[in-house]
Every structure is written in C-alpha cells, then in structure tokens.
Design a protein around this motif. Structure first.
Motif, PDB file in Angstrom:
ATOM      1  N   LEU A 194       0.872  -1.128   0.063  1.00 36.40           N
ATOM      2  CA  LEU A 194      -0.061  -0.036  -0.046  1.00 36.40           C
ATOM      3  C   LEU A 194       0.996   1.242   0.055  1.00 36.40           C
ATOM      4  O   LEU A 194       1.733   1.219   1.059  1.00 36.40           O
ATOM      5  CB  LEU A 194      -0.955  -0.012   1.120  1.00 36.40           C
ATOM      6  CG  LEU A 194      -1.807  -1.398   1.356  1.00 36.40           C
ATOM      7  CD1 LEU A 194      -2.618  -1.107   2.515  1.00 36.40           C
ATOM      8  CD2 LEU A 194      -2.711  -1.062   0.106  1.00 36.40           C
ATOM      9  N   ASP A 195       0.738   2.010  -1.164  1.00 37.14           N
ATOM     10  CA  ASP A 195       1.408   3.367  -1.154  1.00 37.14           C
ATOM     11  C   ASP A 195       0.730   4.400  -1.504  1.00 37.14           C
ATOM     12  O   ASP A 195       0.236   4.874  -2.502  1.00 37.14           O
ATOM     13  CB  ASP A 195       2.535   3.133  -2.343  1.00 37.14           C
ATOM     14  CG  ASP A 195       3.570   4.327  -2.528  1.00 37.14           C
ATOM     15  OD1 ASP A 195       3.163   5.510  -2.100  1.00 37.14           O
ATOM     16  OD2 ASP A 195       4.518   4.317  -3.266  1.00 37.14           O
ATOM     17  N   PRO A 196       0.479   5.277  -0.228  1.00 36.70           N
ATOM     18  CA  PRO A 196      -0.475   6.300  -0.209  1.00 36.70           C
ATOM     19  C   PRO A 196      -0.099   7.517  -1.160  1.00 36.70           C
ATOM     20  O   PRO A 196      -0.781   8.239  -1.730  1.00 36.70           O
ATOM     21  CB  PRO A 196      -0.743   6.647   0.928  1.00 36.70           C
ATOM     22  CG  PRO A 196       0.246   6.285   1.901  1.00 36.70           C
ATOM     23  CD  PRO A 196       0.667   4.997   1.236  1.00 36.70           C
ATOM     24  N   ASN A 197       1.452   7.642  -1.301  1.00 37.15           N
ATOM     25  CA  ASN A 197       1.860   8.601  -1.994  1.00 37.15           C
ATOM     26  C   ASN A 197       1.780   8.609  -3.519  1.00 37.15           C
ATOM     27  O   ASN A 197       1.453   9.428  -4.173  1.00 37.15           O
ATOM     28  CB  ASN A 197       3.380   8.826  -1.581  1.00 37.15           C
ATOM     29  CG  ASN A 197       3.443   9.079  -0.183  1.00 37.15           C
ATOM     30  OD1 ASN A 197       2.794  10.186   0.442  1.00 37.15           O
ATOM     31  ND2 ASN A 197       4.456   8.488   0.722  1.00 37.15           N
ATOM     32  N   LEU A 198       2.050   7.365  -3.868  1.00 36.39           N
ATOM     33  CA  LEU A 198       1.909   7.124  -5.460  1.00 36.39           C
ATOM     34  C   LEU A 198       0.591   6.581  -5.527  1.00 36.39           C
ATOM     35  O   LEU A 198       0.060   6.437  -6.984  1.00 36.39           O
ATOM     36  CB  LEU A 198       2.987   5.928  -5.841  1.00 36.39           C
ATOM     37  CG  LEU A 198       4.237   6.658  -5.649  1.00 36.39           C
ATOM     38  CD1 LEU A 198       5.260   5.412  -6.146  1.00 36.39           C
ATOM     39  CD2 LEU A 198       4.496   7.958  -6.917  1.00 36.39           C
ATOM     40  N   GLY A 199      -0.362   6.336  -4.683  1.00 37.36           N
ATOM     41  CA  GLY A 199      -1.734   5.816  -5.077  1.00 37.36           C
ATOM     42  C   GLY A 199      -1.669   4.518  -5.733  1.00 37.36           C
ATOM     43  O   GLY A 199      -2.542   4.058  -6.481  1.00 37.36           O
ATOM     44  N   ILE A 200      -0.759   3.687  -5.193  1.00 31.19           N
ATOM     45  CA  ILE A 200      -0.811   2.127  -5.723  1.00 31.19           C
ATOM     46  C   ILE A 200      -1.327   1.155  -4.270  1.00 31.19           C
ATOM     47  O   ILE A 200      -0.602   1.316  -3.394  1.00 31.19           O
ATOM     48  CB  ILE A 200       0.539   1.622  -5.917  1.00 31.19           C
ATOM     49  CG1 ILE A 200       1.057   2.566  -7.255  1.00 31.19           C
ATOM     50  CG2 ILE A 200       0.575   0.472  -6.543  1.00 31.19           C
ATOM     51  CD1 ILE A 200       2.709   2.480  -7.520  1.00 31.19           C
ATOM     52  N   TRP A 201      -2.141   0.438  -4.785  1.00 28.40           N
ATOM     53  CA  TRP A 201      -2.541  -0.524  -3.671  1.00 28.40           C
ATOM     54  C   TRP A 201      -2.665  -2.032  -4.509  1.00 28.40           C
ATOM     55  O   TRP A 201      -3.157  -2.181  -5.716  1.00 28.40           O
ATOM     56  CB  TRP A 201      -3.765  -0.295  -3.351  1.00 28.40           C
ATOM     57  CG  TRP A 201      -4.937   0.541  -3.932  1.00 28.40           C
ATOM     58  CD1 TRP A 201      -4.751   1.710  -4.769  1.00 28.40           C
ATOM     59  CD2 TRP A 201      -6.266  -0.033  -4.130  1.00 28.40           C
ATOM     60  NE1 TRP A 201      -6.202   1.973  -5.138  1.00 28.40           N
ATOM     61  CE2 TRP A 201      -6.847   0.971  -4.873  1.00 28.40           C
ATOM     62  CE3 TRP A 201      -7.007  -0.950  -3.672  1.00 28.40           C
ATOM     63  CZ2 TRP A 201      -8.237   1.017  -5.266  1.00 28.40           C
ATOM     64  CZ3 TRP A 201      -8.365  -0.865  -4.134  1.00 28.40           C
ATOM     65  CH2 TRP A 201      -8.749   0.054  -4.851  1.00 28.40           C
ATOM     66  N   THR A 202      -1.957  -2.884  -3.760  1.00 29.59           N
ATOM     67  CA  THR A 202      -1.678  -4.345  -4.257  1.00 29.59           C
ATOM     68  C   THR A 202      -2.487  -5.294  -3.257  1.00 29.59           C
ATOM     69  O   THR A 202      -1.949  -5.081  -2.104  1.00 29.59           O
ATOM     70  CB  THR A 202      -0.181  -4.761  -4.404  1.00 29.59           C
ATOM     71  OG1 THR A 202       0.269  -3.705  -5.459  1.00 29.59           O
ATOM     72  CG2 THR A 202      -0.055  -6.209  -5.209  1.00 29.59           C
ATOM     73  N   LEU A 203      -3.474  -6.093  -3.642  1.00 27.89           N
ATOM     74  CA  LEU A 203      -4.257  -6.654  -2.693  1.00 27.89           C
ATOM     75  C   LEU A 203      -4.497  -8.083  -3.137  1.00 27.89           C
ATOM     76  O   LEU A 203      -4.641  -8.247  -4.601  1.00 27.89           O
ATOM     77  CB  LEU A 203      -5.576  -5.993  -2.340  1.00 27.89           C
ATOM     78  CG  LEU A 203      -5.740  -4.642  -1.823  1.00 27.89           C
ATOM     79  CD1 LEU A 203      -7.164  -4.158  -2.262  1.00 27.89           C
ATOM     80  CD2 LEU A 203      -5.023  -4.364  -0.806  1.00 27.89           C
ATOM     81  N   ARG A 204      -4.647  -8.816  -2.508  1.00 31.59           N
ATOM     82  CA  ARG A 204      -5.156 -10.324  -2.574  1.00 31.59           C
ATOM     83  C   ARG A 204      -6.670 -10.148  -2.116  1.00 31.59           C
ATOM     84  O   ARG A 204      -6.750  -9.833  -1.067  1.00 31.59           O
ATOM     85  CB  ARG A 204      -4.540 -11.454  -1.875  1.00 31.59           C
ATOM     86  CG  ARG A 204      -5.155 -12.746  -2.341  1.00 31.59           C
ATOM     87  CD  ARG A 204      -4.717 -14.034  -1.609  1.00 31.59           C
ATOM     88  NE  ARG A 204      -5.266 -15.121  -1.427  1.00 31.59           N
ATOM     89  CZ  ARG A 204      -5.022 -16.216  -0.934  1.00 31.59           C
ATOM     90  NH1 ARG A 204      -4.201 -16.037   0.301  1.00 31.59           N
ATOM     91  NH2 ARG A 204      -5.812 -17.213  -0.933  1.00 31.59           N
ATOM     92  N   VAL A 234      -3.432  -5.034  -8.689  1.00 29.62           N
ATOM     93  CA  VAL A 234      -2.473  -3.910  -8.540  1.00 29.62           C
ATOM     94  C   VAL A 234      -3.121  -2.796  -9.168  1.00 29.62           C
ATOM     95  O   VAL A 234      -3.549  -2.701 -10.296  1.00 29.62           O
ATOM     96  CB  VAL A 234      -1.007  -4.283  -9.350  1.00 29.62           C
ATOM     97  CG1 VAL A 234      -0.190  -2.937  -8.939  1.00 29.62           C
ATOM     98  CG2 VAL A 234      -0.355  -5.404  -8.842  1.00 29.62           C
ATOM     99  N   VAL A 235      -3.485  -1.795  -8.423  1.00 27.63           N
ATOM    100  CA  VAL A 235      -4.449  -0.829  -8.923  1.00 27.63           C
ATOM    101  C   VAL A 235      -3.573   0.519  -8.604  1.00 27.63           C
ATOM    102  O   VAL A 235      -3.023   0.766  -7.489  1.00 27.63           O
ATOM    103  CB  VAL A 235      -5.735  -0.508  -7.841  1.00 27.63           C
ATOM    104  CG1 VAL A 235      -6.593   0.574  -8.071  1.00 27.63           C
ATOM    105  CG2 VAL A 235      -6.388  -2.017  -7.890  1.00 27.63           C
ATOM    106  N   TYR A 236      -3.685   1.314  -9.525  1.00 27.73           N
ATOM    107  CA  TYR A 236      -3.105   2.866  -9.790  1.00 27.73           C
ATOM    108  C   TYR A 236      -4.275   3.746  -9.484  1.00 27.73           C
ATOM    109  O   TYR A 236      -5.125   3.674 -10.282  1.00 27.73           O
ATOM    110  CB  TYR A 236      -2.265   2.880 -10.777  1.00 27.73           C
ATOM    111  CG  TYR A 236      -1.065   1.907 -11.048  1.00 27.73           C
ATOM    112  CD1 TYR A 236       0.126   2.627 -10.669  1.00 27.73           C
ATOM    113  CD2 TYR A 236      -1.194   0.587 -11.485  1.00 27.73           C
ATOM    114  CE1 TYR A 236       1.314   1.765 -10.853  1.00 27.73           C
ATOM    115  CE2 TYR A 236      -0.205  -0.200 -11.664  1.00 27.73           C
ATOM    116  CZ  TYR A 236       1.144   0.122 -11.487  1.00 27.73           C
ATOM    117  OH  TYR A 236       2.212  -0.419 -11.462  1.00 27.73           O
TER     118      TYR A 236
END
Length: 172
Positions: A42-52, A120-122
C-alpha cells in the motif's frame, strides 16, 4: 561505467508470503459484504494498492470509475463485469484495465466457491450507486484505514504489508 551505489541499504528482501498473512474477512462490510482482503503493498503517496481479494459467490460491487490502470489476475473461481457478461474471467485469466474504465464487478451466485484474485491498482476507484450517484472513493489510503480499523475492532495483530517510507527532507 562503474557499478551504481545502492540508494537504500536493504538488509533483506521486501517479501511477504500470502500463506502466512491474515485475510481480513468481510473487510468492506457493511457496504460490500463478502469481500475478504489481504493487503500486500500500500503506497498512499503514489496511489498504488496491491491486494489479494477473495470474493464470495453473489458479490456485486458498485459501478466504479478507475482514475488509473489496474492489473487483475484471477487465481480461482470466476467473475465478470455486468457490462461484459460474455467475457467471464476464470482461473488463470489476466485482465488489464486502462485508467478511465467504468464497470460493475460481479461474482455469479452459482459459483461453487470463492473467487480468489490478485490486483495492482493505480489511483482510486470512484464508486457510484445504481442511479449514478457518488458513493465513495477507494484508494490506498482508504484501504490502509479500513485495515487499521479492522485490526482495532477485532483485536488482531497489526497488519503486515509492504509500504514505502514517508517523505521527508534530506537535511533537517
């Protein structure tokens, strides 16, 4: 050309094993029941969230708009977008969604088991109700807050996922 000097001194790999991490059941309830989440990055700065994300049979998410691209891999089960019923995603399917996509995620009620996905969501999902009214925004920060809330409410161990460092000045 000489070998570059590493910027970060990694003493170990940034790796996590999904078999050793908790899955937060019904993480999006009460709004979206039947959605189990395992945060990986989870990267709130770049807005990337990787989840199962594991979806139970019959789950239907609200129609949503993606502000950035999504990579979605289906590991088991099946699902489709309401807008594309003739293109079901099944185990082994990889889907790329460009930013600006609008669709409604749905898992058939007759699935014999859960649908297990890796995404992987941007950027963010902007969610709308059936009448096209704004419901909420879901992004990396929102996922972090959801997980933190679940940990506190359920008395669980702190969540373990990969998160890049905080921004700061090079000199105080």
């Amino acid at each position: 050309m000489p070998m570059p000097t590493p910027i970060f001194d990694h003493k170990e790999l940034l790796t996590i094993n999904t078999n050793e991490l908790p899955i937060y059941e019904d993480a999006l309830a009460p709004y979206f029941p039947g959605v189990d989440v395992q945060p990986l990055y989870l990267d709130p700065n770049l807005g990337i969230w990787t989840l199962r994300v594991i979806f139970q049979p019959g789950v239907r998410l609200p129609c949503h708009y993606h502000t950035g691209p999504v990579h979605l891999f289906t590991m088991s089960g099946r699902w489709h977008y309401v807008e594309y019923p003739d293109q079901p995603q099944t185990a082994g399917s990889y889907l790329y969604e460009p930013g600006g996509s609008i669709h409604t995620f749905m898992v058939p009620e007759d699935n014999t088991g859960p649908t297990d996905t890796f995404m992987v969501v941007y950027g963010a999902n902007i969610n709308f109700d059936q009448d096209g009214n704004f419901v909420n925004v879901m992004d990396a920060t929102d996922i972090m807050q959801i997980i933190e809330r679940l940990v506190k409410e359920r008395g669980l161990e702190p969540a373990r996922y990969i998160r890049p460092g905080q921004a700061g000045y090079t000199v105080g």
